[in-house]
Design a protein around this motif. Structure first.
Motif, PDB file in Angstrom:
ATOM      1  N   ASN A  35       1.255  -1.205  -0.155  1.00 33.36           N
ATOM      2  CA  ASN A  35       0.259   0.042   0.168  1.00 33.36           C
ATOM      3  C   ASN A  35       1.067   1.142   0.208  1.00 33.36           C
ATOM      4  O   ASN A  35       1.880   0.941   0.826  1.00 33.36           O
ATOM      5  CB  ASN A  35      -0.712  -0.429   1.535  1.00 33.36           C
ATOM      6  CG  ASN A  35      -1.979  -1.008   1.225  1.00 33.36           C
ATOM      7  OD1 ASN A  35      -2.318  -1.915   0.251  1.00 33.36           O
ATOM      8  ND2 ASN A  35      -1.977  -1.333   2.374  1.00 33.36           N
ATOM      9  N   PRO A  36       0.246   2.548  -0.414  1.00 32.22           N
ATOM     10  CA  PRO A  36       1.666   3.361  -1.457  1.00 32.22           C
ATOM     11  C   PRO A  36       1.531   4.025   1.221  1.00 32.22           C
ATOM     12  O   PRO A  36       2.521   4.353   0.856  1.00 32.22           O
ATOM     13  CB  PRO A  36       0.317   4.891  -1.347  1.00 32.22           C
ATOM     14  CG  PRO A  36      -1.030   3.561  -2.126  1.00 32.22           C
ATOM     15  CD  PRO A  36      -1.108   2.726  -1.075  1.00 32.22           C
ATOM     16  N   GLY A  37       0.780   4.065   1.962  1.00 34.81           N
ATOM     17  CA  GLY A  37       1.078   4.321   3.070  1.00 34.81           C
ATOM     18  C   GLY A  37       2.729   3.490   3.635  1.00 34.81           C
ATOM     19  O   GLY A  37       3.580   3.943   4.228  1.00 34.81           O
ATOM     20  N   ASP A  38       2.715   2.039   3.352  1.00 31.29           N
ATOM     21  CA  ASP A  38       3.336   1.266   3.624  1.00 31.29           C
ATOM     22  C   ASP A  38       4.926   1.017   3.182  1.00 31.29           C
ATOM     23  O   ASP A  38       5.838   0.254   3.340  1.00 31.29           O
ATOM     24  CB  ASP A  38       2.805  -0.145   3.700  1.00 31.29           C
ATOM     25  CG  ASP A  38       1.792  -0.001   4.708  1.00 31.29           C
ATOM     26  OD1 ASP A  38       2.261   0.801   5.604  1.00 31.29           O
ATOM     27  OD2 ASP A  38       0.782  -0.998   4.695  1.00 31.29           O
ATOM     28  N   LEU A  39       5.350   1.932   1.866  1.00 29.95           N
ATOM     29  CA  LEU A  39       6.725   2.390   1.449  1.00 29.95           C
ATOM     30  C   LEU A  39       8.017   3.110   2.091  1.00 29.95           C
ATOM     31  O   LEU A  39       7.168   3.943   2.942  1.00 29.95           O
ATOM     32  CB  LEU A  39       6.314   2.639   0.142  1.00 29.95           C
ATOM     33  CG  LEU A  39       5.933   1.946  -1.355  1.00 29.95           C
ATOM     34  CD1 LEU A  39       5.233   3.309  -2.604  1.00 29.95           C
ATOM     35  CD2 LEU A  39       5.814   0.864  -2.091  1.00 29.95           C
ATOM     36  N   THR A  40       8.354   1.875   2.268  1.00 28.43           N
ATOM     37  CA  THR A  40       9.899   2.685   2.816  1.00 28.43           C
ATOM     38  C   THR A  40      10.449   4.112   2.329  1.00 28.43           C
ATOM     39  O   THR A  40      10.194   3.818   0.715  1.00 28.43           O
ATOM     40  CB  THR A  40      10.925   1.693   3.029  1.00 28.43           C
ATOM     41  OG1 THR A  40      11.799   1.223   1.153  1.00 28.43           O
ATOM     42  CG2 THR A  40      10.475   0.195   3.459  1.00 28.43           C
ATOM     43  N   ASP A  41      11.147   4.362   2.402  1.00 27.27           N
ATOM     44  CA  ASP A  41      11.339   5.368   1.529  1.00 27.27           C
ATOM     45  C   ASP A  41      12.572   5.108  -0.267  1.00 27.27           C
ATOM     46  O   ASP A  41      12.306   6.048  -0.893  1.00 27.27           O
ATOM     47  CB  ASP A  41      12.607   6.483   2.519  1.00 27.27           C
ATOM     48  CG  ASP A  41      12.226   7.536   3.510  1.00 27.27           C
ATOM     49  OD1 ASP A  41      10.517   7.852   3.569  1.00 27.27           O
ATOM     50  OD2 ASP A  41      12.365   7.546   4.877  1.00 27.27           O
ATOM     51  N   ARG A  42      12.987   4.531   0.367  1.00 20.83           N
ATOM     52  CA  ARG A  42      14.017   3.644  -1.068  1.00 20.83           C
ATOM     53  C   ARG A  42      13.273   3.014  -1.861  1.00 20.83           C
ATOM     54  O   ARG A  42      13.364   3.748  -2.677  1.00 20.83           O
ATOM     55  CB  ARG A  42      14.615   2.752  -0.501  1.00 20.83           C
ATOM     56  CG  ARG A  42      15.769   2.148  -1.845  1.00 20.83           C
ATOM     57  CD  ARG A  42      16.639   1.036  -0.732  1.00 20.83           C
ATOM     58  NE  ARG A  42      17.941  -0.040  -2.009  1.00 20.83           N
ATOM     59  CZ  ARG A  42      18.178  -0.356  -1.562  1.00 20.83           C
ATOM     60  NH1 ARG A  42      18.513  -1.244  -0.114  1.00 20.83           N
ATOM     61  NH2 ARG A  42      18.758  -1.480  -3.127  1.00 20.83           N
ATOM     62  N   GLN A  43      11.887   2.561  -1.872  1.00 22.88           N
ATOM     63  CA  GLN A  43      10.587   2.080  -2.317  1.00 22.88           C
ATOM     64  C   GLN A  43      10.218   3.246  -3.105  1.00 22.88           C
ATOM     65  O   GLN A  43      10.315   3.154  -3.882  1.00 22.88           O
ATOM     66  CB  GLN A  43       9.828   0.745  -1.718  1.00 22.88           C
ATOM     67  CG  GLN A  43      10.538  -0.373  -0.745  1.00 22.88           C
ATOM     68  CD  GLN A  43       9.561  -1.179  -0.250  1.00 22.88           C
ATOM     69  OE1 GLN A  43       8.397  -0.185   0.450  1.00 22.88           O
ATOM     70  NE2 GLN A  43      10.082  -1.908  -0.424  1.00 22.88           N
ATOM     71  N   GLU A  44       9.826   4.004  -2.409  1.00 20.68           N
ATOM     72  CA  GLU A  44       9.315   5.564  -2.925  1.00 20.68           C
ATOM     73  C   GLU A  44      10.042   6.065  -4.341  1.00 20.68           C
ATOM     74  O   GLU A  44       9.871   6.308  -4.913  1.00 20.68           O
ATOM     75  CB  GLU A  44       8.994   6.261  -1.751  1.00 20.68           C
ATOM     76  CG  GLU A  44       7.096   6.059  -1.442  1.00 20.68           C
ATOM     77  CD  GLU A  44       7.031   7.133  -0.508  1.00 20.68           C
ATOM     78  OE1 GLU A  44       7.554   8.614  -1.010  1.00 20.68           O
ATOM     79  OE2 GLU A  44       6.891   6.629   1.008  1.00 20.68           O
ATOM     80  N   GLU A  45      11.676   6.040  -3.956  1.00 20.49           N
ATOM     81  CA  GLU A  45      12.481   6.071  -4.366  1.00 20.49           C
ATOM     82  C   GLU A  45      12.594   5.601  -5.608  1.00 20.49           C
ATOM     83  O   GLU A  45      12.449   6.569  -7.160  1.00 20.49           O
ATOM     84  CB  GLU A  45      14.095   6.871  -3.980  1.00 20.49           C
ATOM     85  CG  GLU A  45      13.402   7.914  -3.094  1.00 20.49           C
ATOM     86  CD  GLU A  45      15.320   7.973  -2.382  1.00 20.49           C
ATOM     87  OE1 GLU A  45      16.152   7.045  -2.914  1.00 20.49           O
ATOM     88  OE2 GLU A  45      15.427   8.642  -1.168  1.00 20.49           O
ATOM     89  N   ALA A  46      12.404   4.074  -5.432  1.00 23.51           N
ATOM     90  CA  ALA A  46      12.536   3.734  -6.743  1.00 23.51           C
ATOM     91  C   ALA A  46      11.662   3.416  -7.381  1.00 23.51           C
ATOM     92  O   ALA A  46      11.157   3.707  -8.770  1.00 23.51           O
ATOM     93  CB  ALA A  46      13.019   2.368  -6.669  1.00 23.51           C
ATOM     94  N   PHE A  47      10.323   3.765  -7.221  1.00 21.28           N
ATOM     95  CA  PHE A  47       9.247   4.375  -7.497  1.00 21.28           C
ATOM     96  C   PHE A  47       8.668   4.929  -8.460  1.00 21.28           C
ATOM     97  O   PHE A  47       8.204   5.545  -9.989  1.00 21.28           O
ATOM     98  CB  PHE A  47       8.067   3.495  -7.040  1.00 21.28           C
ATOM     99  CG  PHE A  47       6.553   3.036  -7.261  1.00 21.28           C
ATOM    100  CD1 PHE A  47       6.846   1.592  -7.679  1.00 21.28           C
ATOM    101  CD2 PHE A  47       5.495   3.597  -7.331  1.00 21.28           C
ATOM    102  CE1 PHE A  47       5.640   1.197  -7.889  1.00 21.28           C
ATOM    103  CE2 PHE A  47       4.028   2.752  -8.107  1.00 21.28           C
ATOM    104  CZ  PHE A  47       4.974   2.130  -8.851  1.00 21.28           C
ATOM    105  N   GLU A  48       8.723   6.278  -8.181  1.00 20.15           N
ATOM    106  CA  GLU A  48       8.993   7.995  -8.650  1.00 20.15           C
ATOM    107  C   GLU A  48       9.926   7.590  -9.754  1.00 20.15           C
ATOM    108  O   GLU A  48       9.744   7.798 -10.811  1.00 20.15           O
ATOM    109  CB  GLU A  48       9.419   8.988  -7.273  1.00 20.15           C
ATOM    110  CG  GLU A  48       8.195   8.872  -6.489  1.00 20.15           C
ATOM    111  CD  GLU A  48       7.108   9.294  -6.932  1.00 20.15           C
ATOM    112  OE1 GLU A  48       7.420   9.891  -8.120  1.00 20.15           O
ATOM    113  OE2 GLU A  48       5.958   9.010  -6.801  1.00 20.15           O
TER     114      GLU A  48
END
Length: 169
Positions: A35-48
């Motif tokens: 879920n979007p709220g459960d993403l780590t910072d690293r996963q958010e960067e990779a996804f962006e």
């Protein structure tokens, strides 16, 4: 759904020899499942970073559609009906094969989905009960007779609350 799209795109990038795209696809392996709220910072960067580099943006659009569908179940029935119609339209025009197939299935099962939203039922209790039976069967490994297994399942899942006597302190 998104894990299959990611895997297809990852294999496609590998076969095309695009190592950078394959590496980026591999970097979001677990992010697409969360879920979007459960993403780590690293996963958010990779996804962006994947948002702009994914071929045709298929994985990112599929993830957005997944999130829209997930939140749809929490809406009141009137809003859910409108949102479901909008979701099916967007999904069927997305040109992502897995999403288009899902839109066809949802279109066929639309009355059942809306009934589930209206009544607020889910199969969570049934799944929990099924899991409890599976754990009990695993506990009963080595029993010589099936009758003992059935008795253990009935004892654990029958609703009886048996408490052993406690010594007085």
């Amino acid at each position: 759904m998104t894990k299959y799209i990611r895997k297809r795109l990852w294999n496609q990038a590998r076969h095309d020899g695009d190592e950078n795209a394959a590496k980026r696809m591999r970097g979001v392996r677990y992010a697409v499942l969360k879920n979007p709220g459960d993403l780590t910072d690293r996963q958010e960067e990779a996804f962006e970073s994947l948002r702009d580099t994914d071929p045709k943006g298929q994985l990112y659009r599929a993830w957005q559609l997944k999130e829209l569908l997930r939140t749809l179940l929490k809406h009141p029935i009137g809003q859910a009906t409108t949102e479901l119609n909008r979701w099916v339209f967007r999904a069927s025009h997305s040109r992502i094969p897995e999403i288009v197939e899902l839109a066809k299935k949802i279109r066929r099962r639309r009355p059942d989905i809306l009934r589930t939203i209206r009544l607020g039922y889910s199969n969570a209790r049934l799944e929990a009960f099924n899991n409890r039976i599976k754990v009990t069967i695993r506990m009963a490994y080595g029993f010589h007779h099936v009758d003992n297994l059935i008795a253990l399942v009935m004892l654990r899942c029958g609703g009886l609350d048996i408490r052993l006597p406690q010594p007085a302190i």
